[in-house]
Write a protein that holds these residues in place. Structure first.
Motif, PDB file in Angstrom:
ATOM      1  N   ILE A 157       0.870  -1.180   0.000  1.00 18.45           N
ATOM      2  CA  ILE A 157       0.000   0.000   0.000  1.00 18.45           C
ATOM      3  C   ILE A 157       0.905   1.227   0.000  1.00 18.45           C
ATOM      4  O   ILE A 157       1.833   1.327   0.817  1.00 18.45           O
ATOM      5  CB  ILE A 157      -0.924   0.015   1.229  1.00 18.45           C
ATOM      6  N   HIS A 161       0.911   4.092   1.024  1.00 17.73           N
ATOM      7  CA  HIS A 161       1.162   4.862   2.255  1.00 17.73           C
ATOM      8  C   HIS A 161       1.864   4.039   3.333  1.00 17.73           C
ATOM      9  O   HIS A 161       2.240   4.563   4.360  1.00 17.73           O
ATOM     10  CB  HIS A 161      -0.148   5.428   2.796  1.00 17.73           C
ATOM     11  N   ASP A 195      -4.473   9.893  -3.978  1.00 15.62           N
ATOM     12  CA  ASP A 195      -5.212   9.103  -3.003  1.00 15.62           C
ATOM     13  C   ASP A 195      -5.322   9.929  -1.734  1.00 15.62           C
ATOM     14  O   ASP A 195      -4.322  10.450  -1.248  1.00 15.62           O
ATOM     15  CB  ASP A 195      -4.450   7.801  -2.716  1.00 15.62           C
ATOM     16  N   HIS A 249      -5.628   9.354   1.349  1.00 15.12           N
ATOM     17  CA  HIS A 249      -4.929   9.001   2.588  1.00 15.12           C
ATOM     18  C   HIS A 249      -3.431   9.277   2.547  1.00 15.12           C
ATOM     19  O   HIS A 249      -2.673   8.832   3.407  1.00 15.12           O
ATOM     20  CB  HIS A 249      -5.223   7.550   2.978  1.00 15.12           C
ATOM     21  N   SER A 287      -5.158  -2.471   5.519  1.00 14.68           N
ATOM     22  CA  SER A 287      -5.296  -1.090   5.035  1.00 14.68           C
ATOM     23  C   SER A 287      -4.149  -0.202   5.495  1.00 14.68           C
ATOM     24  O   SER A 287      -3.430  -0.536   6.434  1.00 14.68           O
ATOM     25  CB  SER A 287      -6.614  -0.448   5.469  1.00 14.68           C
ATOM     26  N   LEU A 323     -11.527  -1.202   0.052  1.00 14.55           N
ATOM     27  CA  LEU A 323     -12.256  -0.316  -0.868  1.00 14.55           C
ATOM     28  C   LEU A 323     -13.055  -0.989  -1.960  1.00 14.55           C
ATOM     29  O   LEU A 323     -13.689  -0.295  -2.755  1.00 14.55           O
ATOM     30  CB  LEU A 323     -11.285   0.684  -1.522  1.00 14.55           C
ATOM     31  N   ASN A 328     -10.283   2.721   7.328  1.00 13.30           N
ATOM     32  CA  ASN A 328     -10.568   4.094   7.730  1.00 13.30           C
ATOM     33  C   ASN A 328     -11.920   4.622   7.280  1.00 13.30           C
ATOM     34  O   ASN A 328     -12.274   5.748   7.587  1.00 13.30           O
ATOM     35  CB  ASN A 328      -9.450   5.002   7.206  1.00 13.30           C
TER      36      ASN A 328
HETATM   37  S1  SF4 Z   1      -7.595   3.797   2.234  1.00 20.00           S
HETATM   38 FE1  SF4 Z   1      -7.718   1.696   1.607  1.00 20.00          FE
HETATM   39  S2  SF4 Z   1      -7.814   1.843  -0.614  1.00 20.00           S
HETATM   40 FE2  SF4 Z   1      -7.022   3.793   0.092  1.00 20.00          FE
HETATM   41  S3  SF4 Z   1      -4.792   3.552   0.063  1.00 20.00           S
HETATM   42 FE3  SF4 Z   1      -5.518   3.008   2.105  1.00 20.00          FE
HETATM   43  S4  SF4 Z   1      -5.741   0.785   2.004  1.00 20.00           S
HETATM   44 FE4  SF4 Z   1      -5.680   1.501  -0.081  1.00 20.00          FE
END
Ligand code: SF4
Lengths: 206, 467
Positions: free
Chosen positions: B107, B109, B128, B130, B346, B411, B429
């Motif tokens: 991921i 992040h 994105d 996040h 996540s 997601l 989240n």
């Molecule tokens: S919120 Fe969910 S979909 Fe978005 S980058 Fe984080 S893990 Fe991936």
């Protein structure tokens, strides 16, 4: 980018708070590099359709005259959540050209300007009274938006002023593209990078 | 000289041009691409005949659209196309990509800080929302839309409006069973999902200082659920110790030079914030959401709130619709609510410390019959570290499924979804309508709370697991 000048339209109030961009367009409709043009049908899927795929007649955009609305009147924090620009594309493909509300998700708000969808911020009481006027006229009362004059006119004729940053207003009126404008600053960007490389080599030498 | 905030120091250092009316052209230090929007941006640019400005500052990894099954089986046709397009377009543009099965994949992040790409004082963007996560190492980091993404690729800059500043001070000690996730959920519960809209948020206070970097990343991750595009924590010795030696962190003399510069970043004493919020950490219990906005959150020992007592009609309407969607009754205790799924993963909670916390609850116990529980590590490196510690065995022996790194069920873009009407406790989240699949009912909680729910088959107070 679409130009925007004036608009006179039916307006649909969607006053629930915190309508997020997942609700505006589900992610499964945005997977792929050729999704634009196919999104209008899927805007607000969870509200607009029942689990069996038939239309939910309780959802405002499934009712006349709101079906043809080009303006949405929205609750607090409309467009919060994910950064997906597809939320703006879906609204546009549904025919929406302006969203009026008291606050918007920051990234959504930015994305609107990038695509020529006008977000109008008004006081919460004003937004609620616009929604109320529209509802009592059962959608017959139209709303006018004038970007040049920066005014919104209610069905009653009452007129409200709103603010838009001058640069954003000009870009919308002219349909100007931000990338083209920034590329003209190539020399400044190069100079910044050259100088910054001296100050913060760890940023540039990766 | 006037006292300045961390935010002001980093922002000012990135201004390429002042465009007037509070708009600035900012230099972008790190641009991270993922499979869902990365190749689209690169293709857009190619269509327009523009070259990528700074491929050396751009990095890519697939996470959103790939399956988390072994061998990535079941990735959709479009998911595969996006992956192939990301490979082809990054190669052509000279952008470094961390591919499946390589350290660095995961991921976006999770991998940015893990690789030492995300550094204090950097300005980091990604398509994105996040992206705010990276603020945990003392960076300004925020999510951008597709048009902005193309702008960054073309110019390595972005036009942004300078936000106001909010300082959220968390003082006090965390009680047993309480995690960084609970702290930030509580703040969202207090000031609302729009409480941070228009602000850049600095998290401060003794409780934040005491957190390791991974916990700080969790806190910053949920900034966007507060409405704030960015949230960050001043770097300190904890940050430097975390970053030193990481693959892309500076080395040797440059490292020394960087740390000296980073030490100047924290907000000066007396720096003014546009808004201040205080949170009493000692009073916080493990949190769980009951509705369809992260602000719909209560302590696990509380009852589901009654919209009847809420005066504001749009708030009340939102609560009623949420209860209806979630299939919950006001006034009932939330603990004891039966669950069908548990998702541990996540960008919020899929790092090694999160997996350790979940494994501590799962160890020697069994997932309740009828519950499916997944553990999806945040990155290839987290996966390898967890396997080296034997955490995968702890989970699989307890009946959890151990998966490959990616966004997975956070997601619903990769075929991995919670079925309609089923209830999940998730460490992600967003509990939005349809977020984990059409009709899916999501409760957000910490990794320990999620593991406890899997074992009990119902929402459970993790503090009572020993009883
Ligand atoms: S919120 Fe969910 S979909 Fe978005 S980058 Fe984080 S893990 Fe991936």
């Amino acid at each position: 980018m679409d130009k925007f000048a004036t608009l006179n339209s039916v307006a649909a109030p969607i006053m629930r708070e915190n309508i997020d961009t997942d609700v505006i367009i589900p992610i499964n409709r945005l997977v792929g590099n050729a999704v634009r043009g196919s999104l209008g049908k899927w805007g607000f899927t969870a509200l607009r359709y029942k689990p069996d795929g038939s239309e939910n007649s309780e959802f405002i955009l499934n009712r006349e005259p709101y079906r043809g609305a080009q303006i949405l009147i929205t609750g607090v924090n409309f467009g919060c959540g994910s950064s997906r620009e597809g939320a703006v594309w879906a609204l546009q493909e549904m025919g929406i050209r302006c969203v009026v509300g008291s606050s918007f998700g920051d990234i959504f708000f930015n994305n609107c300007f990038q695509n020529g969808l006008l977000p109008v911020v008004l006081d919460r009481q004003v937004v609620e009274s616009l929604a109320h006027e529209v509802e009592t006229s059962q959608g017959a009362g139209r709303i006018s938006v004038d970007l040049e004059a920066m005014t919104v006119t209610a069905p009653s004729g009452k007129r409200y002023s709103f603010d838009v940053e001058p640069a954003r207003r000009e870009a919308l009126l002219a349909g100007l593209d931000e990338i083209g404008m920034t590329l003209r600053r190539a020399a400044e960007i190069a100079a910044f990078q050259a100088d910054d490389r001296q100050q913060r080599p760890w940023v540039h030498e990766v | 000289m006037t006292a300045r905030t961390l935010f002001a120091k980093i922002w000012d250092a990135h201004v390429v041009a002042d465009l007037g009316d509070n708009a600035y052209l900012l230099h972008i230090d790190r641009h991270l691409l993922h499979d869902l929007g990365g190749s689209r941006g690169l293709l857009d640019l190619k269509d327009r005949g523009i070259k990528v400005h700074s491929p050396n500052l751009t990095f890519a990894t697939p996470d959103h659209a790939i399956s988390s099954a072994k061998g990535r089986a079941g990735t959709s046709k479009i998911g595969v196309e996006l992956l192939q397009a990301l490979r082809a377009e990054t190669r052509e543009a000279g952008i470094r990509m961390f591919d499946i099965d390589e350290p660095g994949q995961g991921i976006v992040h999770v991998v940015g800080p893990e690789l030492g790409l995300s550094l204090p004082g950097c300005l980091i963007v990604c398509g994105d929302s996040h992206t705010c996560t990276h603020g945990g190492v003392g960076a300004l980091a925020f999510g951008i839309g597709s048009s902005e993404l193309a702008h960054v690729l073309a110019t390595q800059t972005l036009v942004q409006r300078r936000p106001q500043t909010l300082r959220a001070t968390f003082d006090g000690e965390m009680a047993t069973g309480v995690t960084p996730k609970d702290l930030i959920l509580r703040l969202i519960g207090e000031i609302g999902a729009a409480g941070g809209t228009g602000y850049a948020v600095e998290y401060a206070g003794s409780a934040i200082r005491a957190l390791p970097v991974e916990g700080r990343l969790t806190i910053c991750n949920l900034s966007i659920e507060l409405g704030a595009k960015m949230g960050f924590i001043a770097p300190d010795e904890t940050t430097y110790a975390y970053l030193e030696g990481r693959q892309f962190a500076p080395k040797g003399a440059v490292w020394e030079q960087a740390v000296a510069a980073w030490r100047q970043l924290p907000s000066d004493d007396g720096a003014r914030f546009d808004r201040e919020v205080r949170v009493d950490v000692a009073a916080i219990a493990p949190q769980i959401t009951w509705g369809t906005s992260p602000e719909h959150v209560i302590a696990v020992d509380q009852r589901i709130p009654d919209p009847g007592g809420v005066a504001d009609p749009s708030k009340r309407g939102g609560m009623e619709a949420a209860l209806d969607y979630m299939g919950l009754k006001p006034g009932e205790p939330i603990a004891g609510t039966k669950v069908d799924w548990v998702f541990i993963g996540s960008c919020t909670n899929s790092r090694i410390s999160d997996l350790r916390a979940a494994a501590a609850v799962a160890r020697g116990r069994k997932v309740a019959p009828g519950v499916r529980a997944w553990v999806v590590p945040g990155s290839e490196t987290v996966k390898r570290d967890a396997v080296a510690e034997g955490l995968d065995r702890v989970f699989t022996e307890a009946g959890f499924e151990w998966r490959e790194p990616g966004c997975s069920m956070c997601l619903a873009a990769n075929g991995e979804t919670i079925p309609r009407g089923q209830r999940s406790v998730s460490t992600s989240n967003r509990n939005f309508v349809g977020r984990q699949g059409p009709g899916a009912r999501t409760h957000l909680a910490s990794p320990a709370m999620a593991a406890a729910a899997a074992i009990a088959g119902a929402i459970t107070d993790v503090r009572r697991m020993g009883e």
